[in-house]
Design a protein around this motif. Structure first.
Motif, PDB file in Angstrom:
ATOM      1  N   PHE A   1     -40.245 -18.566 103.346  1.00 61.61           N
ATOM      2  CA  PHE A   1     -39.662 -18.094 102.093  1.00 61.61           C
ATOM      3  C   PHE A   1     -40.748 -17.941 101.025  1.00 61.61           C
ATOM      4  O   PHE A   1     -40.778 -16.960 100.276  1.00 61.61           O
ATOM      5  N   THR A   2     -41.634 -18.927 100.947  1.00 61.55           N
ATOM      6  CA  THR A   2     -42.723 -18.874  99.970  1.00 61.55           C
ATOM      7  C   THR A   2     -43.637 -17.686 100.253  1.00 61.55           C
ATOM      8  O   THR A   2     -44.009 -16.948  99.340  1.00 61.55           O
ATOM      9  N   ASN A   3     -43.982 -17.486 101.524  1.00 61.87           N
ATOM     10  CA  ASN A   3     -44.841 -16.351 101.891  1.00 61.87           C
ATOM     11  C   ASN A   3     -44.175 -15.020 101.562  1.00 61.87           C
ATOM     12  O   ASN A   3     -44.807 -14.110 101.027  1.00 61.87           O
ATOM     13  N   THR A   4     -42.894 -14.893 101.872  1.00 65.20           N
ATOM     14  CA  THR A   4     -42.169 -13.652 101.582  1.00 65.20           C
ATOM     15  C   THR A   4     -42.154 -13.373 100.083  1.00 65.20           C
ATOM     16  O   THR A   4     -42.419 -12.253  99.646  1.00 65.20           O
TER      17      THR A   4
ATOM     18  N   TYR B   1     -36.528 -29.495  96.238  1.00 64.10           N
ATOM     19  CA  TYR B   1     -35.352 -30.218  96.713  1.00 64.10           C
ATOM     20  C   TYR B   1     -34.062 -29.453  96.447  1.00 64.10           C
ATOM     21  O   TYR B   1     -33.180 -29.391  97.285  1.00 64.10           O
ATOM     22  N   ASP B   2     -33.946 -28.879  95.252  1.00 67.38           N
ATOM     23  CA  ASP B   2     -32.722 -28.182  94.890  1.00 67.38           C
ATOM     24  C   ASP B   2     -32.529 -26.920  95.735  1.00 67.38           C
ATOM     25  O   ASP B   2     -31.399 -26.531  96.003  1.00 67.38           O
ATOM     26  N   THR B   3     -33.620 -26.293  96.139  1.00 66.98           N
ATOM     27  CA  THR B   3     -33.530 -25.136  97.033  1.00 66.98           C
ATOM     28  C   THR B   3     -32.819 -25.545  98.318  1.00 66.98           C
ATOM     29  O   THR B   3     -31.892 -24.878  98.780  1.00 66.98           O
ATOM     30  N   VAL B   4     -33.265 -26.662  98.878  1.00 64.94           N
ATOM     31  CA  VAL B   4     -32.707 -27.187 100.120  1.00 64.94           C
ATOM     32  C   VAL B   4     -31.262 -27.641  99.911  1.00 64.94           C
ATOM     33  O   VAL B   4     -30.385 -27.354 100.733  1.00 64.94           O
ATOM     34  N   ALA B   5     -31.002 -28.318  98.800  1.00 68.93           N
ATOM     35  CA  ALA B   5     -29.648 -28.824  98.525  1.00 68.93           C
ATOM     36  C   ALA B   5     -28.648 -27.681  98.357  1.00 68.93           C
ATOM     37  O   ALA B   5     -27.535 -27.745  98.894  1.00 68.93           O
ATOM     38  N   LYS B   6     -29.026 -26.641  97.626  1.00 68.89           N
ATOM     39  CA  LYS B   6     -28.115 -25.497  97.414  1.00 68.89           C
ATOM     40  C   LYS B   6     -27.815 -24.788  98.737  1.00 68.89           C
ATOM     41  O   LYS B   6     -26.686 -24.372  98.977  1.00 68.89           O
TER      42      LYS B   6
ATOM     43  N   PRO C   1     -29.194 -25.277 106.792  1.00 66.90           N
ATOM     44  CA  PRO C   1     -30.270 -26.260 106.663  1.00 66.90           C
ATOM     45  C   PRO C   1     -31.624 -25.557 106.507  1.00 66.90           C
ATOM     46  O   PRO C   1     -31.921 -24.596 107.208  1.00 66.90           O
ATOM     47  N   LEU C   2     -32.418 -26.038 105.558  1.00 68.66           N
ATOM     48  CA  LEU C   2     -33.760 -25.493 105.354  1.00 68.66           C
ATOM     49  C   LEU C   2     -34.780 -26.604 105.559  1.00 68.66           C
ATOM     50  O   LEU C   2     -34.570 -27.730 105.114  1.00 68.66           O
ATOM     51  N   GLY C   3     -35.872 -26.277 106.201  1.00 71.54           N
ATOM     52  CA  GLY C   3     -36.938 -27.240 106.433  1.00 71.54           C
ATOM     53  C   GLY C   3     -38.294 -26.621 106.140  1.00 71.54           C
ATOM     54  O   GLY C   3     -38.409 -25.619 105.442  1.00 71.54           O
ATOM     55  N   SER C   4     -39.310 -27.216 106.739  1.00 66.87           N
ATOM     56  CA  SER C   4     -40.684 -26.779 106.524  1.00 66.87           C
ATOM     57  C   SER C   4     -40.901 -25.317 106.914  1.00 66.87           C
ATOM     58  O   SER C   4     -41.589 -24.573 106.212  1.00 66.87           O
ATOM     59  N   LYS C   5     -40.302 -24.908 108.025  1.00 70.42           N
ATOM     60  CA  LYS C   5     -40.449 -23.521 108.485  1.00 70.42           C
ATOM     61  C   LYS C   5     -39.954 -22.549 107.414  1.00 70.42           C
ATOM     62  O   LYS C   5     -40.640 -21.571 107.076  1.00 70.42           O
ATOM     63  N   GLU C   6     -38.779 -22.802 106.875  1.00 67.51           N
ATOM     64  CA  GLU C   6     -38.212 -21.927 105.854  1.00 67.51           C
ATOM     65  C   GLU C   6     -38.995 -22.025 104.543  1.00 67.51           C
ATOM     66  O   GLU C   6     -39.206 -21.020 103.862  1.00 67.51           O
TER      67      GLU C   6
ATOM     68  N   LYS D   1     -47.299 -32.139 100.647  1.00 69.88           N
ATOM     69  CA  LYS D   1     -47.728 -32.915 101.829  1.00 69.88           C
ATOM     70  C   LYS D   1     -46.804 -32.735 103.037  1.00 69.88           C
ATOM     71  O   LYS D   1     -47.258 -32.765 104.174  1.00 69.88           O
ATOM     72  N   ASN D   2     -45.500 -32.590 102.805  1.00 72.03           N
ATOM     73  CA  ASN D   2     -44.537 -32.645 103.907  1.00 72.03           C
ATOM     74  C   ASN D   2     -43.816 -31.336 104.268  1.00 72.03           C
ATOM     75  O   ASN D   2     -43.202 -31.270 105.322  1.00 72.03           O
ATOM     76  N   MET D   3     -43.884 -30.365 103.395  1.00 66.93           N
ATOM     77  CA  MET D   3     -43.160 -29.117 103.675  1.00 66.93           C
ATOM     78  C   MET D   3     -44.105 -27.940 103.864  1.00 66.93           C
ATOM     79  O   MET D   3     -43.820 -27.023 104.620  1.00 66.93           O
ATOM     80  N   TYR D   4     -45.236 -27.942 103.158  1.00 66.93           N
ATOM     81  CA  TYR D   4     -46.181 -26.825 103.272  1.00 66.93           C
ATOM     82  C   TYR D   4     -47.245 -27.140 104.294  1.00 66.93           C
ATOM     83  O   TYR D   4     -47.595 -28.241 104.542  1.00 66.93           O
TER      84      TYR D   4
END
Length: 144
Positions: free
Chosen positions: A116-119, A95-100, A107-112, A141-144
């Motif tokens: 980002f995790t893969n990178t 959540y804090d990743t998205v908030a920052k 805006p960051l969502g599931s795609k990012e 459940k909702n982002m990955y």
């Protein structure tokens, strides 16, 4: 049975000998976030070793708005953990990743979350570590 804790600066001071006596034999430490080392990381590593607690893994909280920043996060993480023999490195996108990022107008969502995790994990793997991701149930459940 393995008793495991996740510890970062936010948890404050610990008596690692008491943790060991309570049956905690493994720890996952936050090594840092963004391009900043967790201020308690070195202290916690030394305390774990002195108490005979295995540092199973570290996690790095991703603060990034683009792939270049993710690579900078990974680079700093690898720099911080290099002196230690810790085999597993988790990417932590929450959540804090998205908030920052939102505070910076990005805006960051599931795609990012996934890219980002893969990178991050690819950078860690290339450096010879076992990569993984660290997620709460909602993000799993909702982002990955």
């Amino acid at each position: 049975m393995t008793k495991l804790l996740d510890i970062s600066f936010w948890k404050g001071s610990f008596d690692f000998t008491k943790l060991k006596q309570a049956g905690y034999n493994h720890i996952i430490l936050r090594a840092g976030y963004g391009t900043t080392k967790d201020s308690k990381f070195d202290e916690y590593v030394a305390s774990c070793k002195n108490a005979g607690i295995t540092i199973t893994a570290v996690y790095w909280f991703i603060y990034a708005t683009n792939e270049a920043e993710v690579k900078a996060n990974a680079k700093k993480c690898l720099e911080v953990i290099k002196p230690y023999n810790i085999p597993i490195v988790f990417a932590d996108f929450e959540y804090d990743t998205v908030a920052k990022a939102k505070q910076k107008g990005v805006p960051l969502g599931s795609k990012e979350c996934n890219s980002f995790t893969n990178t991050f994990c690819e950078s860690v793997k290339k450096a010879g570590y076992i990569p993984g991701y660290y997620a709460n149930t909602d993000y799993y459940k909702n982002m990955y």
